[in-house]
Every structure is written in structure tokens, then in C-alpha cells.
Design a protein around this motif. Structure first.
Motif, PDB file in Angstrom:
ATOM      1  N   PHE A 167      -0.716  -8.952   5.022  1.00  0.00           N
ATOM      2  CA  PHE A 167      -0.728  -9.146   6.470  1.00  0.00           C
ATOM      3  C   PHE A 167      -1.840 -10.098   6.883  1.00  0.00           C
ATOM      4  CE2 PHE A 167      -2.212  -8.103  10.725  1.00  0.00           C
ATOM      5  CZ  PHE A 167      -1.039  -8.237  11.441  1.00  0.00           C
ATOM      6  N   SER A 168      -3.006  -9.969   6.253  1.00  0.00           N
ATOM      7  CA  SER A 168      -4.128 -10.837   6.594  1.00  0.00           C
ATOM      8  C   SER A 168      -3.809 -12.297   6.303  1.00  0.00           C
ATOM      9  CB  SER A 168      -5.379 -10.413   5.811  1.00  0.00           C
ATOM     10  OG  SER A 168      -6.463 -11.260   6.105  1.00  0.00           O
ATOM     11  N   GLU A 172      -3.705   0.388  12.466  1.00  0.00           N
ATOM     12  CA  GLU A 172      -5.033  -0.115  12.140  1.00  0.00           C
ATOM     13  C   GLU A 172      -5.380  -1.383  12.911  1.00  0.00           C
ATOM     14  OE1 GLU A 172      -5.808   1.445   7.631  1.00  0.00           O
ATOM     15  OE2 GLU A 172      -4.989  -0.567   7.854  1.00  0.00           O
ATOM     16  N   GLU A 183       0.847  -1.193   0.000  1.00  0.00           N
ATOM     17  CA  GLU A 183       0.000   0.000   0.000  1.00  0.00           C
ATOM     18  C   GLU A 183       0.877   1.235   0.000  1.00  0.00           C
ATOM     19  OE1 GLU A 183      -2.342  -0.895   3.389  1.00  0.00           O
ATOM     20  OE2 GLU A 183      -0.942   0.018   4.809  1.00  0.00           O
ATOM     21  N   LEU A 240      -7.132  -4.934  12.424  1.00  0.00           N
ATOM     22  CA  LEU A 240      -7.423  -5.876  11.355  1.00  0.00           C
ATOM     23  C   LEU A 240      -8.257  -7.015  11.925  1.00  0.00           C
ATOM     24  CD1 LEU A 240      -6.584  -6.452   8.312  1.00  0.00           C
ATOM     25  CD2 LEU A 240      -4.947  -8.051   9.282  1.00  0.00           C
ATOM     26  N   HIS A 246      -2.343  -3.850  13.556  1.00  0.00           N
ATOM     27  CA  HIS A 246      -1.351  -3.780  12.480  1.00  0.00           C
ATOM     28  C   HIS A 246      -1.016  -2.321  12.246  1.00  0.00           C
ATOM     29  CE1 HIS A 246       0.908  -4.340   8.900  1.00  0.00           C
ATOM     30  NE2 HIS A 246      -0.052  -3.980   8.059  1.00  0.00           N
ATOM     31  N   ARG A 285     -10.185  -6.535   6.646  1.00  0.00           N
ATOM     32  CA  ARG A 285     -10.337  -5.089   6.521  1.00  0.00           C
ATOM     33  C   ARG A 285      -9.619  -4.376   7.649  1.00  0.00           C
ATOM     34  NH1 ARG A 285     -16.463  -3.342   5.801  1.00  0.00           N
ATOM     35  NH2 ARG A 285     -15.393  -1.316   5.917  1.00  0.00           N
ATOM     36  N   GLY A 286      -8.916  -3.313   7.315  1.00  0.00           N
ATOM     37  CA  GLY A 286      -8.221  -2.517   8.313  1.00  0.00           C
ATOM     38  C   GLY A 286      -8.957  -1.219   8.598  1.00  0.00           C
ATOM     39  N   GLY A 314       1.105  -4.397   2.549  1.00  0.00           N
ATOM     40  CA  GLY A 314      -0.317  -4.101   2.533  1.00  0.00           C
ATOM     41  C   GLY A 314      -1.157  -4.997   3.426  1.00  0.00           C
ATOM     42  N   TRP A 315      -2.416  -4.588   3.589  1.00  0.00           N
ATOM     43  CA  TRP A 315      -3.337  -5.280   4.494  1.00  0.00           C
ATOM     44  C   TRP A 315      -3.609  -6.711   4.049  1.00  0.00           C
ATOM     45  CZ3 TRP A 315      -7.681  -7.391   2.432  1.00  0.00           C
ATOM     46  CH2 TRP A 315      -8.111  -6.894   1.211  1.00  0.00           C
ATOM     47  N   ARG A 316      -3.657  -6.947   2.742  1.00  0.00           N
ATOM     48  CA  ARG A 316      -4.002  -8.293   2.279  1.00  0.00           C
ATOM     49  C   ARG A 316      -2.887  -9.285   2.602  1.00  0.00           C
ATOM     50  NH1 ARG A 316      -6.082  -9.855  -3.830  1.00  0.00           N
ATOM     51  NH2 ARG A 316      -6.811 -11.963  -3.320  1.00  0.00           N
TER      52      ARG A 316
END
Length: 262
Positions: free
Chosen positions: A79-80, A118, A64, A120, A115, A138-139, A75-77
Motif C-alpha cells: 500500500f505504501s 490504520e 499481511e 499510514l 488504510h 508504518r501503520g 500488506g502495508w508495504r
């Protein structure tokens, strides 16, 4: 001899991994992200190639870009995906407790982690026998949620300034006060602070060291949960304590105050 399509894809994947390794480096973590020029230096590639690769990765949520600094970070994805693997024990332990919690309160429960700035959501469970996925991956800015306030329970004021002091969205002294209030109560509560007509409560999940590693959250429309928010908070706190116990946490009683000699 030219590369076959599969070999070319392999080279591209290795280049992308090099970028992700650079964004996971200590330098990137300290700085909060890296720009195209620095990334090109680190991986030894042209800036135009780096820029194209980063745009493609950003489109998929793998990296991101900070809109202010224009620097990139993981990015968030990504990390998820990693969190679902590395936190697999947490999820396995929490899920049956969350089913019981959701059935008790007749509301959806969420398992959340921190995270960067944010919150998560790793897992969402309804009060029925199925999982719901609307929030997973989603963050959301931590200071806006009850989950963020319990996830930041171990943070010092200095750490809060590092995370949030430059955002201007939430004064750090006010955030610190809200975090301390949640610590005293055993759970955090919000009423329409994140979204109109939405209320929620969260309680901390601790690991065997006593560190907050996750939060259990219940969120619902105000008309449905607003009148029983504290009851829901206490119930959620008991559920979070159950997960903590399954993770090996043993709460220790506070030491008795020393008697002053007369």
C-alpha cells in the motif's frame, strides 16, 4: 525443455501477481481478507504452494495475515508503494507546505492517509531542509491517533462500526464523539494516548470534492509541545487548508438560517 532461471522467476512473479489480484478483488475487500483454501480455488493452485508463497510475501510486508481469522490481505508495504505513486500529486503539493509548517513550529510534520483501520504515514518532513523517514510506511491503529480522528471525519456511525465495532479496543460511540469534537475544533489533539510523553495535533486535507483524503500531523514530546498544543493545532489547520486549496478545494460558507415569519 526446462525453464531458465530467469523464466522460472518470471513464472513465480506471475503467480504472485495472481495472488495479489485475488486479494485486491471485491470479494476480498468485502470479507476483509481471504484464506489459503479460497485463494487456492481462485488462482487454481495447490494449497501448499499458496501457503509458501503467502509466507514469503508476508515476510516482505507485501501481504499481511490477520492473527485472529488467519486470513490474508494486502500488506502495508504494498500500500505504501502504491500510495507514493497514486498520491504523488498530494505529496508534491503537501511537501513545501509541510516544510513551512515544520519551520514555523520547529517540529516534524507528517502527511498521513487512512488504510482500512490504520493510519499510514506517506511523508515526514523536519523543520530543516531534509526529509526524515522514521514513520514513513508504518501503520498505526487509527483510533489511537489525532490523524485517525480527522481522517475518519467523513465516516458515518455505521461505517465506524464496520471498521472498529468488532475490535473492542475503542467503543464506537466514544470514537464518534472524538471525531465530532475534532470537526468542531478544526483539528484533533491527543495527549499521551498513543505513547507516554507524546502529544500531537492533526488537521484534515480535502480534495476538490471536499472529501478528507489526508491529514497533516505534528507530533512531539509533551515537554516540548504540550503547552502550545492548541496553537500548534490552529497552525496545522491553516497549513492543511492551504494544501486543500492547492488540491482544488473551495470552502463554501454555511447557508444562512432561514428567517421564520412573524
Amino acid at each position: 525443455m526446462t525453464d531458465t532461471p530467469s523464466a522460472a522467476r518470471g513464472h513465480g512473479l506471475r503467480r504472485d501477481i495472481d495472488l495479489l489480484e485475488a486479494l485486491a478483488s471485491d470479494e476480498a475487500q468485502r470479507a476483509g481478507g481471504l484464506g489459503v483454501v479460497r485463494l487456492a480455488q481462485l488462482v487454481g493452485r495447490e494449497k501448499t504452494q499458496i501457503s509458501r508463497a503467502l509466507k514469503a510475501l508476508a515476510a516482505e510486508g507485501i501481504v499481511e495475515r490477520d492473527p485472529d481469522t488467519l486470513e490474508y490481505r494486502l500488506g502495508w508495504r504494498l500500500f505504501s508503494l502504491v500510495a507514493r505513486t497514486s498520491e504523488s500529486r498530494l505529496v508534491r503539493v503537501a511537501e513545501p507546505v509541510m516544510h513551512a509548517l515544520s519551520a514555523d513550529l520547529e517540529e516534524t510534520s507528517h502527511l498521513c492517509v487512512l488504510h482500512d483501520r490504520e493510519v499510514l504515514t506517506l511523508l515526514s518532513v523536519s523543520g530543516h531542509s531534509f526529509r526524515v523517514h522514521g514513520w514513513e510506511g508504518r501503520g498505526v491503529p487509527a483510533w489511537r491517533l489525532s490523524a485517525g480522528r480527522v481522517l475518519l471525519a467523513d465516516a458515518t456511525p455505521d461505517e465506524l462500526y464496520v471498521r472498529f465495532g468488532t475490535t473492542g479496543e475503542m467503543p464506537v460511540p466514544e470514537l464518534w464523539s472524538l471525531i465530532q469534537e475534532a470537526r468542531r475544533r478544526g483539528y484533533a489533539r491527543v495527549s499521551e494516548e498513543f505513547e507516554a510523553d507524546l502529544v500531537g495535533v492533526s488537521a484534515p486535507v480535502r480534495d476538490f470534492r471536499g472529501r478528507v483524503v489526508a491529514a497533516l500531523n505534528i507530533s512531539a514530546p509533551k515537554a516540548r509541545l504540550g503547552d502550545r498544543l492548541d496553537e500548534a493545532g490552529r497552525t496545522t489547520a491553516r497549513a492543511a487548508a492551504r494544501v486543500s486549496t492547492l488540491l482544488g478545494w473551495e470552502p463554501r460558507p454555511a447557508p444562512l438560517p432561514r428567517k421564520t415569519p412573524l
